[in-house]
Design an enzyme around this catalytic site. Structure first.
Site, PDB file in Angstrom:
ATOM      1  N   PRO A 148      -0.237   0.114   1.760  1.00 39.17           N
ATOM      2  CG  PRO A 148       0.455   0.719  -0.168  1.00 39.17           C
ATOM      3  CD  PRO A 148       0.829   0.948   1.023  1.00 39.17           C
ATOM      4  CD  GLU A 149      -3.656  -4.542   4.766  1.00 34.84           C
ATOM      5  OE1 GLU A 149      -4.350  -5.559   4.581  1.00 34.84           O
ATOM      6  OE2 GLU A 149      -4.234  -3.806   5.693  1.00 34.84           O
ATOM      7  CE  LYS A 178       1.571  -6.317   4.084  1.00 26.83           C
ATOM      8  NZ  LYS A 178       1.384  -5.642   5.709  1.00 26.83           N
ATOM      9  NE  ARG A 234       0.190  -2.770  12.897  1.00 29.82           N
ATOM     10  CZ  ARG A 234       0.820  -3.571  11.885  1.00 29.82           C
ATOM     11  NH1 ARG A 234       0.085  -4.228  11.421  1.00 29.82           N
ATOM     12  NH2 ARG A 234       2.005  -3.420  11.509  1.00 29.82           N
TER      13      ARG A 234
END
Length: 296
Positions: free
Chosen positions: A2-3, A58, A284
């Site tokens: 989750p960002e 976050k 990434r």
């Protein structure tokens, strides 16, 4: 993971169940998540009232009337479920696809509130954690002491130029450095770079002039970051392979992705004939359009 928009969506959905309510009973079904729970964790919560629920990057922070703050991080798969007194259930910020959602065996923390609601923290991967920190020391605690600026708190090209000046790291890497700008993650960085027409491998320092003033590209990037995050929050975040709202509905911003996870598809920018490509940076995936985000 989750960002920022997903965590903000969780905060907004969870606040009505927590703020103003007292912890009647807290049950820990294991001794740890990513880290062990603080000493006497349940006892320090029980009987205390939540006076506010905020977000820092976050993280979620619940201020307590005891003078402590409950710090919560969702990790990769953490989620909250709220059972209301009328029998209905909410899942604030439910961004995980069906089939990736948690099961009761992963209900690790159960919090019975004075309102009759029950708030349950579920985390299949257990990369999330909870901590208790003196409220007066929150900004200086180990979670936040080295954290950068909030992107939704007055981010400008001048701020970006100040942070990135003299840095030779790739632009995407600098944007993901939580010590510079806190809360940005892979998805929204890719999307913001595309909107600003910036190549992810461009040197971060190129966004500052020799005298430290912002370049036009720095101004464009700041505007793009704020726009992307605000639109994502409004849409309730993005529903991903591992991520699910408190009301059980899905985030919708993934339908507005312009580059993320769109390899081979046409660029959505009007007049651009390019296609979305993928490279790997620091293990990434990075998605961008080589036509309208040229290097240099």
């Amino acid at each position: 993971m989750p960002e920022l928009p997903e965590v903000e969506t969780v905060r907004r959905g969870l606040a009505p169940a927590l703020v103003g309510a007292r912890f009647s009973r807290v049950t820990l079904r294991r001794a740890n998540l990513r880290f062990p729970f603080p000493e006497r964790f349940a006892a320090r919560l029980e009987g205390r009232t939540v006076t506010g629920l905020a977000r820092r990057a976050k993280y979620l922070t619940a201020a307590l009337d005891s003078g402590e703050t409950l710090v919560m991080h969702l990790g990769m798969s953490g989620r909250f479920d709220v059972a209301l007194p009328d029998g209905s259930n909410l899942s604030p910020g439910d961004f995980y696809l069906e089939g990736a959602q948690g099961t009761p065996k992963h209900d690790h923390v159960v919090m019975a509130m004075s309102t009759g609601a029950t708030v349950t923290y579920n985390d299949a991967r257990r990369f999330g954690f909870m901590d208790l920190v003196p409220s007066a020391e929150l900004a200086a605690c180990r979670h936040f002491a080295r954290m950068g600026v909030e992107p939704l708190d007055g981010l400008t090209g001048a701020v970006i130029a100040r942070l990135f000046r003299h840095k030779i790291a790739p632009l995407k890497a600098a944007l993901l450095d939580q010590r510079l700008i806190a809360g940005l993650g892979n998805i929204y960085v890719c999307e913001a770079l595309h909107r600003a027409r910036l190549h992810p491998e461009a040197p971060a320092g190129s966004l500052a002039r020799p005298d430290g003033r912002p370049t036009p590209e720095a101004n464009a990037l700041a505007k793009a970051i704020v726009q992307v995050l605000e639109e994502a929050v409004k849409a309730g975040g993005s529903t991903l392979r591992d991520y699910a709202h408190t009301d059980g509905s899905a985030g919708a911003f993934q339908h507005a992705f312009r580059v993320y996870d769109r390899v081979g598809l046409p660029c959505s920018r009007p007049g651009c004939a390019g296609a979305i490509t993928r490279i790997v940076q620091a293990n990434r995936s990075t998605f961008f359009c080589a036509t309208c985000q040229p290097p240099g």
